[in-house]
Write a protein that holds these residues in place. Structure first.
Motif, PDB file in Angstrom:
ATOM      1  N   GLY A   1       0.820  -1.205   0.000  1.00  0.00           N
ATOM      2  CA  GLY A   1       0.000   0.000   0.000  1.00  0.00           C
ATOM      3  C   GLY A   1       0.848   1.246   0.000  1.00  0.00           C
ATOM      4  O   GLY A   1       2.073   1.180  -0.040  1.00  0.00           O
ATOM      5  N   GLY A   2       0.171   2.393   0.045  1.00  0.00           N
ATOM      6  CA  GLY A   2       0.841   3.688  -0.002  1.00  0.00           C
ATOM      7  C   GLY A   2       0.447   4.429  -1.266  1.00  0.00           C
ATOM      8  O   GLY A   2       0.009   3.794  -2.228  1.00  0.00           O
ATOM      9  N   ALA A   3       0.626   5.750  -1.263  1.00  0.00           N
ATOM     10  CA  ALA A   3       0.099   6.594  -2.353  1.00  0.00           C
ATOM     11  C   ALA A   3       0.422   6.132  -3.783  1.00  0.00           C
ATOM     12  O   ALA A   3      -0.478   6.068  -4.612  1.00  0.00           O
ATOM     13  N   PRO A   4       1.671   5.795  -4.133  1.00  0.00           N
ATOM     14  CA  PRO A   4       1.939   5.448  -5.538  1.00  0.00           C
ATOM     15  C   PRO A   4       1.602   3.998  -5.876  1.00  0.00           C
ATOM     16  O   PRO A   4       1.714   3.582  -7.032  1.00  0.00           O
ATOM     17  N   CYS A   5       1.202   3.244  -4.894  1.00  0.00           N
ATOM     18  CA  CYS A   5       0.937   1.816  -5.098  1.00  0.00           C
ATOM     19  C   CYS A   5      -0.512   1.625  -5.557  1.00  0.00           C
ATOM     20  O   CYS A   5      -1.416   2.269  -5.051  1.00  0.00           O
ATOM     21  N   THR A   6      -0.710   0.770  -6.543  1.00  0.00           N
ATOM     22  CA  THR A   6      -2.055   0.511  -7.070  1.00  0.00           C
ATOM     23  C   THR A   6      -2.224  -0.998  -7.264  1.00  0.00           C
ATOM     24  O   THR A   6      -1.241  -1.747  -7.231  1.00  0.00           O
ATOM     25  N   GLN A   7      -3.470  -1.390  -7.522  1.00  0.00           N
ATOM     26  CA  GLN A   7      -3.728  -2.808  -7.809  1.00  0.00           C
ATOM     27  C   GLN A   7      -2.912  -3.245  -9.040  1.00  0.00           C
ATOM     28  O   GLN A   7      -2.356  -4.346  -9.085  1.00  0.00           O
ATOM     29  N   LYS A   8      -2.845  -2.347 -10.014  1.00  0.00           N
ATOM     30  CA  LYS A   8      -2.123  -2.653 -11.256  1.00  0.00           C
ATOM     31  C   LYS A   8      -0.646  -2.933 -10.948  1.00  0.00           C
ATOM     32  O   LYS A   8      -0.060  -3.901 -11.457  1.00  0.00           O
ATOM     33  N   TRP A   9      -0.055  -2.088 -10.094  1.00  0.00           N
ATOM     34  CA  TRP A   9       1.359  -2.261  -9.727  1.00  0.00           C
ATOM     35  C   TRP A   9       1.565  -3.600  -9.006  1.00  0.00           C
ATOM     36  O   TRP A   9       2.496  -4.349  -9.306  1.00  0.00           O
ATOM     37  N   VAL A  10       0.658  -3.895  -8.087  1.00  0.00           N
ATOM     38  CA  VAL A  10       0.790  -5.141  -7.321  1.00  0.00           C
ATOM     39  C   VAL A  10       0.679  -6.353  -8.261  1.00  0.00           C
ATOM     40  O   VAL A  10       1.438  -7.321  -8.137  1.00  0.00           O
ATOM     41  N   ASP A  11      -0.227  -6.276  -9.243  1.00  0.00           N
ATOM     42  CA  ASP A  11      -0.349  -7.368 -10.217  1.00  0.00           C
ATOM     43  C   ASP A  11       0.950  -7.507 -11.014  1.00  0.00           C
ATOM     44  O   ASP A  11       1.438  -8.613 -11.255  1.00  0.00           O
ATOM     45  N   GLU A  12       1.476  -6.359 -11.415  1.00  0.00           N
ATOM     46  CA  GLU A  12       2.692  -6.332 -12.227  1.00  0.00           C
ATOM     47  C   GLU A  12       3.888  -6.984 -11.508  1.00  0.00           C
ATOM     48  O   GLU A  12       4.674  -7.705 -12.118  1.00  0.00           O
ATOM     49  N   ILE A  13       4.007  -6.750 -10.205  1.00  0.00           N
ATOM     50  CA  ILE A  13       5.171  -7.275  -9.486  1.00  0.00           C
ATOM     51  C   ILE A  13       4.910  -8.659  -8.894  1.00  0.00           C
ATOM     52  O   ILE A  13       5.780  -9.240  -8.253  1.00  0.00           O
ATOM     53  N   GLY A  14       3.693  -9.162  -9.084  1.00  0.00           N
ATOM     54  CA  GLY A  14       3.380 -10.505  -8.585  1.00  0.00           C
ATOM     55  C   GLY A  14       3.106 -10.551  -7.091  1.00  0.00           C
ATOM     56  O   GLY A  14       3.282 -11.584  -6.448  1.00  0.00           O
ATOM     57  N   GLY A  15       2.649  -9.435  -6.539  1.00  0.00           N
ATOM     58  CA  GLY A  15       2.247  -9.424  -5.125  1.00  0.00           C
ATOM     59  C   GLY A  15       0.890 -10.089  -4.958  1.00  0.00           C
ATOM     60  O   GLY A  15       0.187 -10.323  -5.943  1.00  0.00           O
ATOM     61  N   ASP A  16       0.516 -10.399  -3.710  1.00  0.00           N
ATOM     62  CA  ASP A  16      -0.745 -11.108  -3.493  1.00  0.00           C
ATOM     63  C   ASP A  16      -1.941 -10.192  -3.280  1.00  0.00           C
ATOM     64  O   ASP A  16      -3.060 -10.556  -3.606  1.00  0.00           O
ATOM     65  N   ALA A  17      -1.722  -9.006  -2.687  1.00  0.00           N
ATOM     66  CA  ALA A  17      -2.863  -8.120  -2.454  1.00  0.00           C
ATOM     67  C   ALA A  17      -2.429  -6.665  -2.375  1.00  0.00           C
ATOM     68  O   ALA A  17      -1.290  -6.345  -2.073  1.00  0.00           O
ATOM     69  N   TYR A  18      -3.438  -5.796  -2.648  1.00  0.00           N
ATOM     70  CA  TYR A  18      -3.244  -4.354  -2.544  1.00  0.00           C
ATOM     71  C   TYR A  18      -4.265  -3.818  -1.545  1.00  0.00           C
ATOM     72  O   TYR A  18      -5.426  -4.230  -1.573  1.00  0.00           O
ATOM     73  N   GLY A  19      -3.815  -2.936  -0.657  1.00  0.00           N
ATOM     74  CA  GLY A  19      -4.753  -2.334   0.299  1.00  0.00           C
ATOM     75  C   GLY A  19      -4.791  -0.833   0.122  1.00  0.00           C
ATOM     76  O   GLY A  19      -3.800  -0.148   0.353  1.00  0.00           O
ATOM     77  N   GLU A  20      -5.944  -0.330  -0.334  1.00  0.00           N
ATOM     78  CA  GLU A  20      -6.042   1.111  -0.599  1.00  0.00           C
ATOM     79  C   GLU A  20      -6.078   1.926   0.694  1.00  0.00           C
ATOM     80  O   GLU A  20      -5.567   3.032   0.768  1.00  0.00           O
ATOM     81  N   ASN A  21      -6.701   1.350   1.715  1.00  0.00           N
ATOM     82  CA  ASN A  21      -6.742   2.026   3.013  1.00  0.00           C
ATOM     83  C   ASN A  21      -6.656   0.960   4.105  1.00  0.00           C
ATOM     84  O   ASN A  21      -6.581  -0.238   3.809  1.00  0.00           O
ATOM     85  N   ALA A  22      -6.701   1.418   5.361  1.00  0.00           N
ATOM     86  CA  ALA A  22      -6.446   0.484   6.453  1.00  0.00           C
ATOM     87  C   ALA A  22      -7.534  -0.594   6.585  1.00  0.00           C
ATOM     88  O   ALA A  22      -7.224  -1.763   6.800  1.00  0.00           O
TER      89      ALA A  22
END
Ligand code: B12
Length: 214
Positions: free
Chosen positions: A180-201
């Motif tokens: 998570g964090g301001a520049p992080c997006t679902q698209k970025w997480v998909d691109e790097i092969g992460g498991d999840a993205y959290g927009e807020n707490a």
């Protein structure tokens, strides 16, 4: 006469927006006395204040010194809430390593996520801010972590999240990742092969529960 929950939350928000740490501390105590759940007070009071202030910063209506003072107000209030957030649950819902990546000193959002995790019954290894990638990996290995979470607030440091995914794979660790964090997006997480993205707490907590699946 005790004040309403709405007024108390509004004052917590105002304390951050006006970078008034004395007010933040005072109203945090009032919130506890009024039996407002710390998680509620953090997300819907303090956190909201920081969000509106962030928007004003982006519009150049306030500057770094004010932001710094507002962070202090937020921290002072979080200190008041922390003792009330020990869950008392006998068993942990899971082990989460969390920190802000190397080169990045932004920690308010990460602190909110970590506080909500503790309050929701997870065992949290909060390594702080500006944390080398190897420290995430070591801590995950030593504690057999279920999840590794990393915050990045700058376009330059968000790359650290990709390194975490790679290093966890190389070390063959079972930990799932959430970012998570301001520049992080679902698209970025998909691109790097992460498991999840959290927009807020709240979304972070929801998704971590899903990742752990128990
Ligand atoms: C507060 C702040 C600071 C404070 C930080 C204080 C602290 N103790 O953390 C101070 C004043 C120190 C600061 C310094 C700097 N800052 Co600053 N800062 C901000 C600001 C205004 C708000 C960030 C914040 O706290 N938001 C409130 C919290 C609650 O929200 P959040 O962080 O987004 O977190 C939420 C979600 O993102 C999510 N989340 C966050 N982490 C995680 C982690 C996981 C695992 C998950 C699932 C979810 C999650 O949940 C959180 C809660 O809802 C942002 C502006 C912005 N739009 O973000 C700039 C910003 C991030 N800063 C910026 C910059 C440039 C800097 C400096 C370099 C400035 C300078 N010239 O010195 C330095 C950084 C030095 C460094 N090496 O890190 C830029 C980054 C630009 C870029 N390149 O990407 C921004 C975007 C401002 C801008 N528009 O230019 N900053």
């Amino acid at each position: 006469m005790p004040r309403s929950k709405k007024d108390i939350l509004a004052d917590l928000q105002k304390a951050v927006e006006t970078w008034d740490w004395k007010l933040a501390e005072k109203v945090a105590h009032e919130a506890l006395e009024a039996k407002i759940a710390p998680l509620d007070a953090i997300e819907n009071g303090l956190g909201k204040g920081m969000m509106t202030l962030s928007d004003r910063f982006d519009r150049a209506e306030v500057y770094l010194p004010q932001i710094l003072a507002a962070s202090l107000a937020m921290e002072k209030a979080m200190e008041v809430f922390k003792p009330a957030m020990k869950t008392g649950e006998a068993t942990s819902k899971g082990k989460v390593v969390i920190a802000t990546v190397e080169g990045d000193i932004h920690e308010i959002g990460k602190n909110v996520v970590a506080a909500l995790l503790v309050g929701s019954g997870y065992t949290v290894y909060d390594l702080g801010r500006d944390v080398p990638i190897e420290k995430f990996i070591e801590t995950a290995a030593e504690n057999d972590a279920d999840v590794v979470g990393a915050s990045a607030l700058m376009t330059t440091t968000v790359l650290g999240q990709r390194d975490i995914v790679e290093r966890l794979k190389e070390e063959k660790l079972r930990a799932k990742t959430i970012f998570g964090g301001a520049p992080c997006t679902q698209k970025w997480v998909d691109e790097i092969g992460g498991d999840a993205y959290g927009e807020n707490a709240s979304e972070a907590i929801e998704k971590i529960a899903k990742l752990i699946g128990r």
